[in-house]
Design an enzyme around this catalytic site. Structure first.
Site, PDB file in Angstrom:
ATOM      1  N   LYS A   1      42.380  39.937  29.615  1.00 31.44           N
ATOM      2  CA  LYS A   1      42.364  38.569  29.073  1.00 31.44           C
ATOM      3  C   LYS A   1      43.692  38.169  28.443  1.00 31.44           C
ATOM      4  O   LYS A   1      43.822  37.062  27.931  1.00 31.44           O
ATOM      5  CB  LYS A   1      41.213  38.437  28.064  1.00 31.44           C
ATOM      6  CG  LYS A   1      39.875  38.647  28.761  1.00 31.44           C
ATOM      7  CD  LYS A   1      38.705  38.534  27.832  1.00 31.44           C
ATOM      8  CE  LYS A   1      37.480  39.097  28.517  1.00 31.44           C
ATOM      9  NZ  LYS A   1      36.502  38.122  28.916  1.00 31.44           N
TER      10      LYS A   1
ATOM     11  N   PHE B   1      36.698  39.531  20.253  1.00 34.13           N
ATOM     12  CA  PHE B   1      35.755  40.569  19.822  1.00 34.13           C
ATOM     13  C   PHE B   1      35.104  41.170  21.055  1.00 34.13           C
ATOM     14  O   PHE B   1      34.951  40.514  22.074  1.00 34.13           O
ATOM     15  CB  PHE B   1      34.681  39.974  18.899  1.00 34.13           C
ATOM     16  CG  PHE B   1      35.100  39.948  17.459  1.00 34.13           C
ATOM     17  CD1 PHE B   1      36.105  39.079  17.039  1.00 34.13           C
ATOM     18  CD2 PHE B   1      34.516  40.786  16.524  1.00 34.13           C
ATOM     19  CE1 PHE B   1      36.509  39.055  15.714  1.00 34.13           C
ATOM     20  CE2 PHE B   1      34.916  40.769  15.198  1.00 34.13           C
ATOM     21  CZ  PHE B   1      35.913  39.900  14.785  1.00 34.13           C
TER      22      PHE B   1
ATOM     23  N   ASN C   1      21.375  34.977  21.723  1.00 30.39           N
ATOM     24  CA  ASN C   1      21.658  36.366  21.376  1.00 30.39           C
ATOM     25  C   ASN C   1      21.509  36.550  19.874  1.00 30.39           C
ATOM     26  O   ASN C   1      21.253  35.592  19.147  1.00 30.39           O
ATOM     27  CB  ASN C   1      23.046  36.776  21.880  1.00 30.39           C
ATOM     28  CG  ASN C   1      24.139  35.932  21.283  1.00 30.39           C
ATOM     29  OD1 ASN C   1      24.360  35.955  20.078  1.00 30.39           O
ATOM     30  ND2 ASN C   1      24.809  35.139  22.122  1.00 30.39           N
TER      31      ASN C   1
ATOM     32  N   LYS D   1      39.462  44.776  28.280  1.00 26.72           N
ATOM     33  CA  LYS D   1      39.309  43.353  27.951  1.00 26.72           C
ATOM     34  C   LYS D   1      40.616  42.796  27.376  1.00 26.72           C
ATOM     35  O   LYS D   1      41.054  41.706  27.730  1.00 26.72           O
ATOM     36  CB  LYS D   1      38.200  43.221  26.896  1.00 26.72           C
ATOM     37  CG  LYS D   1      37.300  42.036  27.067  1.00 26.72           C
ATOM     38  CD  LYS D   1      36.106  42.212  26.138  1.00 26.72           C
ATOM     39  CE  LYS D   1      35.312  40.960  25.982  1.00 26.72           C
ATOM     40  NZ  LYS D   1      34.188  41.107  25.066  1.00 26.72           N
TER      41      LYS D   1
ATOM     42  N   ASP E   1      27.301  34.916  28.553  1.00 24.44           N
ATOM     43  CA  ASP E   1      28.013  35.014  29.832  1.00 24.44           C
ATOM     44  C   ASP E   1      27.388  34.115  30.894  1.00 24.44           C
ATOM     45  O   ASP E   1      28.047  33.711  31.840  1.00 24.44           O
ATOM     46  CB  ASP E   1      27.986  36.465  30.339  1.00 24.44           C
ATOM     47  CG  ASP E   1      28.853  37.363  29.483  1.00 24.44           C
ATOM     48  OD1 ASP E   1      29.835  36.846  28.911  1.00 24.44           O
ATOM     49  OD2 ASP E   1      28.548  38.569  29.356  1.00 24.44           O
TER      50      ASP E   1
END
Ligand SMILES: Cc1cc2nc3c(=O)[nH]c(=O)nc-3n(C[C@H](O)[C@H](O)[C@H](O)COP(=O)(O)O)c2cc1C
Length: 406
Positions: A341, A323, A212, A337, A278
């Site tokens: 999480k 992040f 990425n 998120k 991912d």
């Protein structure tokens, strides 16, 4: 320099060679409108005289616990109750050790124990004394257990003939720190912080990978900021870099997970700034895949979700910051998120905005925390954003400490 408000300051001077500098410091604090009361340790009287300090402060100078004069309160309680701030400067190795253990064999150490006001310490000593395990351990205790603020010594030529760490901070720095909070007092001292940086690479074959666009700039800026605030930093990075702190280079998400898991138990915080893929190819070919005329299918499998795993297993006092790089519904996705999480803070950014985010030196972010707070940081250098985030991290640590105290 203008004083925001005048303060009652107790200046505790201990027996270091830098004590002579306190003549100027007292004069300057007074000139700025503060009420300064000097307390000398018994040994400090070998280095400075009471009379000039009395004249410069326009106040009595104290040293003895037991005076013949009858007072309504014992002198150490009187001084402790009436002061807004205590500064110990110069702070000898000896007084630091006494403060860390609660020894009260001097007037100033009694005042320290009896007071509840902010305490600043400007250590000055020989390099070996400063770097000695016991001094460092004592400093850690003062910062982490008592919330005292250290105005760190600097490198320089010392009166003892050494060149190295141990030179007292300048009077200007001391004043800017205690009156204006301008300088870093190492609020993350004694904390171990893991920071991840860069984008993971998931091997397709020995040549190709799924990657990425993360440059690692945000993560590295965060690691630098945490280090500058006194933390012990472990940077787990896909981008090679040389730093004064520990850098562990990794490539794939699985490697990153292994390193983090081996370090996390001893860590106080984890800042996951890396862009972790991912997915990864189910099989990474050992040989380079040859070009053929037909299409090939790449079968992908899910990578472990490091944030989710650690968010589930972390101890109460461990802080996790994640992040969230989003291209739509930024705030909503980031909030989900944060909750899913079970982490403490999430930094969301919009990757569709040109000039910020991936590869850029600047970023614009939304910070969401578990207590429901939302902060928006407009476009600014990543170094500045990093400094803001690590300051917020130190505030979270402070709030944990306060909850424990009450
Ligand atoms: C000339 C001289 C200079 C000293 N300078 C320092 C110093 O800068 N820092 C320090 O920690 N100790 C220094 N010491 C040792 C302290 O004076 C000694 O540990 C003393 O007992 C500390 O007393 P106090 O902490 O009660 O003030 C020095 C000693 C001498 C003789």
């Amino acid at each position: 320099m203008m004083s925001k408000q005048t303060k009652n300051i107790v200046l505790g001077i201990s027996a270091g060679i830098a004590a002579y500098r306190m003549y100027d410091l007292v004069g300057e604090l007074k000139r700025l409108g503060n009420n300064v009361t000097v307390i000398l340790t018994k040994d400090a009287r070998n280095f400075v005289s009471e009379l000039p300090l009395k004249v410069l402060s326009s106040n009595p100078v104290y040293c003895e616990m037991f005076s013949a004069e009858l007072q309504s309160k014992p002198i150490h309680i009187e001084l402790a109750d009436s002061t807004d701030l205590i500064l110990i400067s110069p702070a000898t190795a000896d007084i630091i050790a006494k403060m860390a253990t609660g020894i009260c064999d001097e007037l100033i150490t009694n005042v320290l124990l009896a007071s509840r006001c902010p305490v600043y310490i400007a250590p000055a000593m020989n390099t070996n004394m400063w770097e000695h395990f016991t001094t460092q351990k004592n400093i850690e205790t003062l910062v982490t257990k008592l919330g005292y603020k250290i105005i760190p010594p600097e490198e320089g030529d010392l009166a003892c003939g050494y060149t190295g760490m141990g030179h007292i901070a300048s009077n200007e720095k001391i004043i800017k720190t205690i009156l204006y909070g301008e300088f870093d007092t190492k609020p993350l001292y004694g904390k171990k912080v893991i920071v991840t940086a860069g984008g993971t690479r998931e091997a397709i074959d020995p040549v190709r990978f799924i990657g990425n666009r993360s440059s690692g700039k945000m993560g590295i800026a965060l690691a630098d900021a945490a280090y500058n605030m006194g933390a012990e930093v472990v940077l787990v990075s896909t981008v090679p870099c040389e730093k004064k702190y520990q850098v562990i280079e990794v490539e794939s998400a699985q490697e990153m997970q292994e390193v983090i898991e081996s370090e996390f138990d001893k860590a106080d915080a984890l800042i996951m700034a890396a862009a972790v893929s991912d997915f990864r190819p189910i099989i990474a070919s050992k040989q380079k895949i040859k070009k053929k005329n037909e299409d090939i299918n790449l079968e992908l499998t899910r990578n472990p979700d490091i944030l989710e795993i650690l968010g589930r297993t972390k101890r109460d006092k461990q802080i996790i910051i994640g992040f969230s790089a989003e291209s739509e519904n930024i705030e909503k996705n980031a909030k989900e998120k944060l909750e899913k999480k079970k982490i403490d803070m999430i930094i969301a950014n919009d990757i569709t905005v040109p000039e910020t985010g991936f590869e850029s030196d600047e970023n614009a972010v939304i910070i969401l925390t578990r207590d429901g707070k939302k902060e928006i940081l407009q476009r600014q250098p990543k170094t500045q954003i990093a400094r803001y985030i690590t300051t917020r991290l130190s505030e979270i640590f402070d709030s944990i400490k306060e909850v424990k105290k009450t």
